[in-house]
Each structure stands twice: as structure tokens, then as C-alpha cells.
Design an enzyme around this catalytic site. Structure first.
Site, PDB file in Angstrom:
ATOM      1  N   GLY A  22       0.798  -1.207   0.000  1.00  0.00           N
ATOM      2  CA  GLY A  22       0.000   0.000   0.000  1.00  0.00           C
ATOM      3  C   GLY A  22       0.835   1.264   0.000  1.00  0.00           C
ATOM      4  O   GLY A  22       2.019   1.242  -0.338  1.00  0.00           O
ATOM      5  N   HIS A  28       4.897   2.215  -7.881  1.00  0.00           N
ATOM      6  CA  HIS A  28       3.949   1.094  -7.921  1.00  0.00           C
ATOM      7  C   HIS A  28       3.126   1.125  -9.212  1.00  0.00           C
ATOM      8  O   HIS A  28       2.882   0.087  -9.845  1.00  0.00           O
ATOM      9  CB  HIS A  28       2.988   1.167  -6.732  1.00  0.00           C
ATOM     10  CG  HIS A  28       3.630   0.980  -5.398  1.00  0.00           C
ATOM     11  ND1 HIS A  28       3.725   1.991  -4.473  1.00  0.00           N
ATOM     12  CD2 HIS A  28       4.207  -0.103  -4.829  1.00  0.00           C
ATOM     13  CE1 HIS A  28       4.313   1.540  -3.391  1.00  0.00           C
ATOM     14  NE2 HIS A  28       4.637   0.272  -3.577  1.00  0.00           N
ATOM     15  N   ARG A 178       8.082   5.083   2.369  1.00  0.00           N
ATOM     16  CA  ARG A 178       8.694   5.658   3.564  1.00  0.00           C
ATOM     17  C   ARG A 178       9.009   7.144   3.398  1.00  0.00           C
ATOM     18  O   ARG A 178       9.170   7.854   4.402  1.00  0.00           O
ATOM     19  CB  ARG A 178       9.989   4.901   3.904  1.00  0.00           C
ATOM     20  CG  ARG A 178       9.756   3.452   4.303  1.00  0.00           C
ATOM     21  CD  ARG A 178      11.066   2.728   4.525  1.00  0.00           C
ATOM     22  NE  ARG A 178      10.839   1.320   4.827  1.00  0.00           N
ATOM     23  CZ  ARG A 178      10.655   0.836   6.035  1.00  0.00           C
ATOM     24  NH1 ARG A 178      10.683   1.655   7.071  1.00  0.00           N
ATOM     25  NH2 ARG A 178      10.448  -0.449   6.243  1.00  0.00           N
TER      26      ARG A 178
END
Length: 286
Positions: A22, A28, A178
């Protein structure tokens, strides 16, 4: 999931899967686009895997943005967004762990005990659950990519592992979930990690002293404001064994702390010499 993928199989369709935790970003989405180019059906999974976090605080801080992730994926027309509960992945009595040696040694494997056992186990489960023909991994997590390749080869899984280039922000920082945890000042400093990495790679690929280049790079990060450097190493591009000279294709790896966030990155290093080298390659899945 099995009923759905079986219906696709009966229709002669191929299945691609993108495995994520996620907090989706353009990196992604590039994997999803690659999946669309290779498969008839595309599944995206979101599962924050507790078994790959050796630090409970790190797990607690990991961003959980499922509603926003679903919104971001909307225009990409995926077939399924699969978000299993932890109990579906690790039901009561679950007692199996897949452990990979060799490519998991050192780097993130050394600093995060049990991390790659958790990765190998959950990736295997998700590939089997989704019945994927192909799955897509970014090269930013290069050690993880090699671990997954090893698992698929060793366990004779049918899934093809497709490696995709690292996607970076405009300032060169490798995209990562992150990055959302970086404060404003730290975010301004963070691109230094990529610039230092490239500088060291250039020095080494031109025949510079490896040990000196690595130490110079470590010090450059600390001077720039990074709190600590977990590792800055040159490794064989294939089996990830440590190298002290660029006599074969290599890759530089770095992990460093900034504002309480652990950032990782890597870049290839060209071989200085072209002498034949006996290198055992990870075979393609059967």
C-alpha cells in the site's frame, strides 16, 4: 480468488500480479502498467506483512492508505484489488517459514533479522493464491528482487519474475512509501543519497579504489545531514557476494537513516575488466 482465476484460465487468459504494502506511488503504478503490457488480467495486492518487520515501531508507523490507494488505481483499470486480512495469510496454527540463504545475507538481511524470511513466505503465499503467470518488482529493492527470484527458482513456481527500473522523484530520490515520513528539511536533504551513490559508482567504474570510494561516500552522507549509514557496499550484481574490485558487473547498495526514516537505494557498476568470470546464475523458473 481461486474461483475467479480459474474462470480466467478457462478463458485462456494470463494473469499478472503486483504485490504491494500500500501507500502507493508512481513507482507502484509503473509496475501496474508493466503488468498490463504482459498479462490479460491484472491483480494488485495490498498487505502490510507483519513478518517482515523486525521492529514493531516501524510496523506501527507504516502508512496505511487503502482508500486513497484504491482511488489512485481507479484509472488503471485493474481487474482485482486484493486486500487480505492477516488471518487469511497467517491463520491460527500457521507454522511454515520459507528461508533463503546466500542472496539474503548481509545488507538488509544483516540489519533486519528475519526480514527476508517474512518476504519469501508472504510472496510465495500471494503468488499461489493469485495463480499469477508473472509478477513485477522494482529494482529499488534489489536484494528483495534476488530473494524472490531464488524462491521461484528453488520451489519450481511457475510465476515469471519481471524486474522494472527504479522510479525516481524529479530530484532523484528513489520513490518509496517511507518518503512520506520525512519532514520538510529532511526531504530537502534526502536526494543526496542518490547523488552520492552515483558519484561512488562513477569512481569505481573508472578504476578507482573501492574501499576509499565507499568510505568517502559514507562520510559524504553524514556531512550532508544523514544520522547514520547502515551500509554502503559493492556487491556482485547477481549473487550479491561482496566485491572489493569491479572485476565483474556489480551493484552499489546503500541504507542510511534520515529523520528517523531508513532510506535504501542501489545502482549498477560497470566492470572495469572484461576477463571471463565463472559466475553461477540464478536459473529461470521451470
Amino acid at each position: 480468488m481461486r474461483d475467479l482465476t480459474n474462470s480466467w484460465r478457462r478463458a485462456g487468459e494470463t494473469i499478472g500480479v503486483v504485490l504491494t504494502m500500500g501507500a502507493l506511488h508512481d513507482g507502484h503504478l509503473s509496475l501496474v502498467k508493466a503488468a498490463h503490457s504482459r498479462a490479460d488480467r491484472v491483480i494488485v495486492t495490498i498487505f502490510v506483512n507483519p513478518r517482515q518487520f523486525n521492529n514493531p515501531e516501524d510496523l506501527a508507523k507504516y502508512p496505511k492508505t487503502e482508500d486513497n490507494d484504491a482511488r489512485i488505481l481507479g484509472p488503471l483499470a485493474i481487474d482485482v484489488l486484493y486486500i487480505p486480512d492477516p488471518e487469511e495469510i497467517y491463520p491460527t496454527g500457521f507454522s511454515t517459514t520459507i528461508s533463503v540463504t546466500g542472496v539474503s545475507d548481509g545488507l538488509c538481511g544483516g540489519d533486519r533479522p528475519g526480514h527476508f524470511d517474512g518476504v519469501a513466505t508472504v510472496v510465495t503465499k500471494l503468488l499461489l493464491q493469485t495463480d499469477a503467470d508473472c509478477t513485477f518488482f522494482g529494482e529499488k529493492d534489489y536484494q528483495q528482487l534476488q530473494v524472490v527470484r531464488r524462491v521461484v527458482a528453488d520451489l519450481d513456481l511457475k510465476t515469471e519474475i519481471v524486474a522494472c527500473p527504479t522510479v525516481r522523484e524529479d530530484d532523484g530520490l528513489a520513490m518509496s512509501s517511507r518518503n512520506l515520513r520525512l519532514g520538510t528539511e529532511a526531504r530537502e536533504v534526502s536526494p543526496v543519497i542518490g547523488r552520492v551513490l552515483e558519484s561512488a559508482a562513477n569512481v569505481i567504474s573508472q578504476g578507482g579504489n573501492v574501499a576509499q570510494a565507499l568510505e568517502t561516500a559514507r562520510q559524504a552522507l553524514l556531512v550532508a545531514g544523514f544520522d547514520a549509514v547502515d551500509y554502503f557496499e559493492l556487491r556482485d550484481d547477481h549473487d550479491l557476494q561482496p566485491l572489493m574490485s569491479a572485476d565483474r558487473p556489480g551493484r552499489l547498495f546503500v541504507a542510511a537513516w534520515l529523520d528517523g526514516v531508513r532510506l535504501i537505494d542501489n545502482t549498477p557498476v560497470k566492470a572495469v575488466f572484461n576477463a571471463p568470470i565463472d559466475r553461477r546464475k540464478i536459473p529461470e523458473p521451470a
